[in-house]
Structure formats: C-alpha cells, structure tokens
Design a protein around this motif. Sequence first.
Motif: not given
Length: 274
Positions: A128-133
């Motif tokens: 949803r936030n276009n990041v990588c955890a």
Amino acid sequence: MSWQWLMFSKHLQDLDFERLGWEVSKMGFDGVDLTVRRGGHIEPENAKAQLPAAKEALKKFNLSLPMITTNFTDASDKFAAEVFSVAADCGVKFIKLGYWRYREFGSLQQLVDFARKSLDGIARLAERNNVCAVVHTHSGNFLTASPFVLAKLLEDFDPKFVGAYVDAGHIFVEGGLMGWQQGLEVLSAKVRVVACKDFAWFRENNRWKVKVVPIGEGIVRWKEFFACLRQIGFDGPISVHSEYEGWTTEQVISQTRKDLPLLKRFASESDNSN
C-alpha cells in the motif's frame, strides 16, 4: 556494481540530526539507516513530525535516508501504519522489522506459521505504501537465526514488498564454515538489504560467547562474502553496524572511520571485473 553505504544510527543516538549528519558525512557514508523505535532516534509516535525533519537535516550533508529500523512485527502494531506511511512520504524504501523469538525446541513450525500470518499483513501494508519490509538474520534465540528458516518465512512473498536483510556477522556466527554461503544462496532471490558487522568468539566463565569486533578482526570472510553478493546481483543498500557495546560515541565514530574504508576495500577487491 556500486553499493550505497549507510550508517546504522543505533550507537549514535545521543547525537541530534544535524550532528549525526555532520559526523556520518565526514566518515564517508552515502546515507543513514535511522532507528525509529522505542529508545531510538525517533519514537514511533513522533515519526510524523520528526522523520521529515531528520531527512531535511541529513540532506544538508548530502546524505540520503533510504532505510529505517523499527521493531514492528505485525501490521496491527501501534503506530505501524503511520510509520510506514510517513516513511514512504519521506522517500524511505526499506523498513526493517522486529524479531520473533525462538524459545523452545519443538516450537519452530508453530512459530513459522505465526510469523507468516503476521507477514501477510505487513506485506499488504508495504504494498500500500510502495516500500519493502525487510526481515533481518539474527543469531541466537531468534526465529531468523537460520537463513533457511528465513527462506521458509519469505516463501511466496513478493520481494518487492517483503525481503531478506542479510547480516554478514550473524550468518557467519551461525554458519561459519560454509553454512553462511549456502544460506546466502538459498536467500539470493530475496535479499534486498545487507548489514555489515564482524564477530569473534571469546571464552568467558567456561562458556563461549560472541562479541562485535572491528571489521577484519573477526570471523567474517569479507572478500568471499562480497563476491557472493556480486554473484547474486545484489544492488541494495549496505548498513554498517558499529555495535560496539560499552563504547562512547566518540570511540564508535573513531572506529567506524577505520571500518568503512576497510569494508569498501574488501568490496572492491572482491570485484573480479576490476
């Protein structure tokens, strides 16, 4: 292949953002891996106000903020959604998660199943936030002590949103002969971030313990490690962990000024194309 070198801020947390930027820039880093967690540079509830301020302060010293370190292990954790959103707004690409503890023999599969359910929610939040955890390899009584367990955790997750965070020191502690290499290979398609620290074994009170030591003085075979990273095509950030317990901030800074050039030299010497 040119890697982005970040300073992990854990042991510089008594420095404000301006001083942090000044010191890290002088050391020769490209950016900062900032702690956004309880007791960190930024408390999670303060991220909305302080993370943009940190980014602007670091920018004055030509430092990027591509990564933050958190303790979140579930999308429902308090402030997790807000921190992911603010981080994305600040251009942060990678968010380190917290840990699941492995406490009892016989509990492994149950813990893997539990963690995978948590990662389902994390993956949706990251997308949803276009990041990588990213999930960190950590030796000792942690679920991710084994790269092979981490590979099982990450099965079927898109590495664009949930990936592996391989720590050289920790994978050598758990697989110092060739287990580290096999583990790195099994994770190769998932590795998004790398950490650098060195460990050595010491015998104290009739027990063997590991401690962080200066780069090049421990068990990590750096040239081999970097050569493997190149072989798998790793192109993410490298976070340098100067986790010298009991040292003053000035001592940490002084040692890191020696560690970073050495790491860069090992990395350069591992490149057969040079």
